[in-house]
Design an enzyme around this catalytic site. Sequence first.
Site, PDB file in Angstrom:
ATOM      1  N   ALA A  96       0.858  -1.188   0.000  1.00  0.00           N
ATOM      2  CA  ALA A  96       0.000   0.000   0.000  1.00  0.00           C
ATOM      3  C   ALA A  96       0.893   1.236   0.000  1.00  0.00           C
ATOM      4  O   ALA A  96       2.053   1.182   0.448  1.00  0.00           O
ATOM      5  CB  ALA A  96      -0.881  -0.011   1.236  1.00  0.00           C
ATOM      6  N   GLY A 122       0.571  -5.141   0.633  1.00  0.00           N
ATOM      7  CA  GLY A 122      -0.611  -5.175  -0.233  1.00  0.00           C
ATOM      8  C   GLY A 122      -0.314  -5.811  -1.591  1.00  0.00           C
ATOM      9  O   GLY A 122      -1.214  -6.369  -2.223  1.00  0.00           O
ATOM     10  N   GLU A 141      -0.641  -9.358  -1.000  1.00  0.00           N
ATOM     11  CA  GLU A 141      -2.079  -9.629  -0.829  1.00  0.00           C
ATOM     12  C   GLU A 141      -2.803  -9.643  -2.170  1.00  0.00           C
ATOM     13  O   GLU A 141      -3.698 -10.454  -2.399  1.00  0.00           O
ATOM     14  CB  GLU A 141      -2.699  -8.590   0.122  1.00  0.00           C
ATOM     15  N   GLU A 143       4.810  -5.104   6.825  1.00  0.00           N
ATOM     16  CA  GLU A 143       3.991  -4.153   7.581  1.00  0.00           C
ATOM     17  C   GLU A 143       4.452  -4.035   9.035  1.00  0.00           C
ATOM     18  O   GLU A 143       4.404  -2.967   9.632  1.00  0.00           O
ATOM     19  CB  GLU A 143       2.511  -4.568   7.573  1.00  0.00           C
TER      20      GLU A 143
END
Length: 258
Positions: A66, A109, A112, A132
Amino acid sequence: MSEWNSIAVRQEGAVGIIELARPHVLNALSRQMVAEIVAAVEAFDRDETVRVIVLTGRGRAFAAGADIQEMADDDPIRLEWLNQFADWDRLSIVKTPMIAAVNGLALGGGFELALSCDLIVASATAEFGFPEVNLGVMPGAGGTQRLTKLIGPKRALEWLWTGERLSAKEAHKLGIVTRVVSPELLMEETMRLAQRLAQQPPLALRLIKEAVQKAVDYPLYEGMQFERKNFYLLFASEDQKEGMAAFLEKRKPRFQGK
Ligand code: CAA
């Protein structure tokens, strides 16, 4: 959405290809970019001429997670109102087979997003990880759930806690990645697989996908009941008639998704 700022979209035969295209920030997933990816995936999912969707990244990363710049000042109330993960949830209900062609780093992300695809083909130089924890947070787009369901809680915890990266080879050994190929052959091999799947009966592929997804969440008996219903449903298709007639007539079937 027909104009793309953060991605490039094209179709080759029956394969829809989405390329993440912010290489200057290693394809960091801004909210705008995620919205574009999901809109492009959904447009392909509604298009009967598209049988397989391929996601890949431009440059040296698939996606480095992200966009940290964008979320650094967020607070829980703003996140609640943004409800940004609703976009990610929509990826879970896509019916068309999706393949991630992971060309480089797939972090946070980005990992993911790859895990949201049905299959992952990785370049030998790809690396996967959830960093993260090093930012004082944790995955929020399904990472703790999908990784754990794939490799089990103990191994998942080790990767999630340390934030260390897995090589493509390790990811292959753990069953996260189904194929590892040399970087220069990544798209060629992925397209070969995609085009092979595009020749298969599309309704069967969709219903198989649904049944396999249920296997992850349902107890065995309920999963088998679900499988049976899908099996019965396929006997309403022309492709079933064509597939079985072609076998008996000793010819190649021609599947039309009907
Ligand atoms: N967000 C925003 N920008 C990012 C980014 C990210 N996730 N990852 C890389 N970038 C930017 C860098 O800031 C840099 O920009 P500038 O040139 O303007 O400085 C550019 O991309 C190139 O990156 P680096 O110079 O850092 O390249 P490097 O080779 O030295 O390092 C890296 C590569 C190790 C991947 C490093 O960029 C990095 O650690 N990135 C962050 C990875 C990360 O923590 N991802 C998780 C995000 S949180 C998340 O994803 C939550 C969720 O579940 C949804």
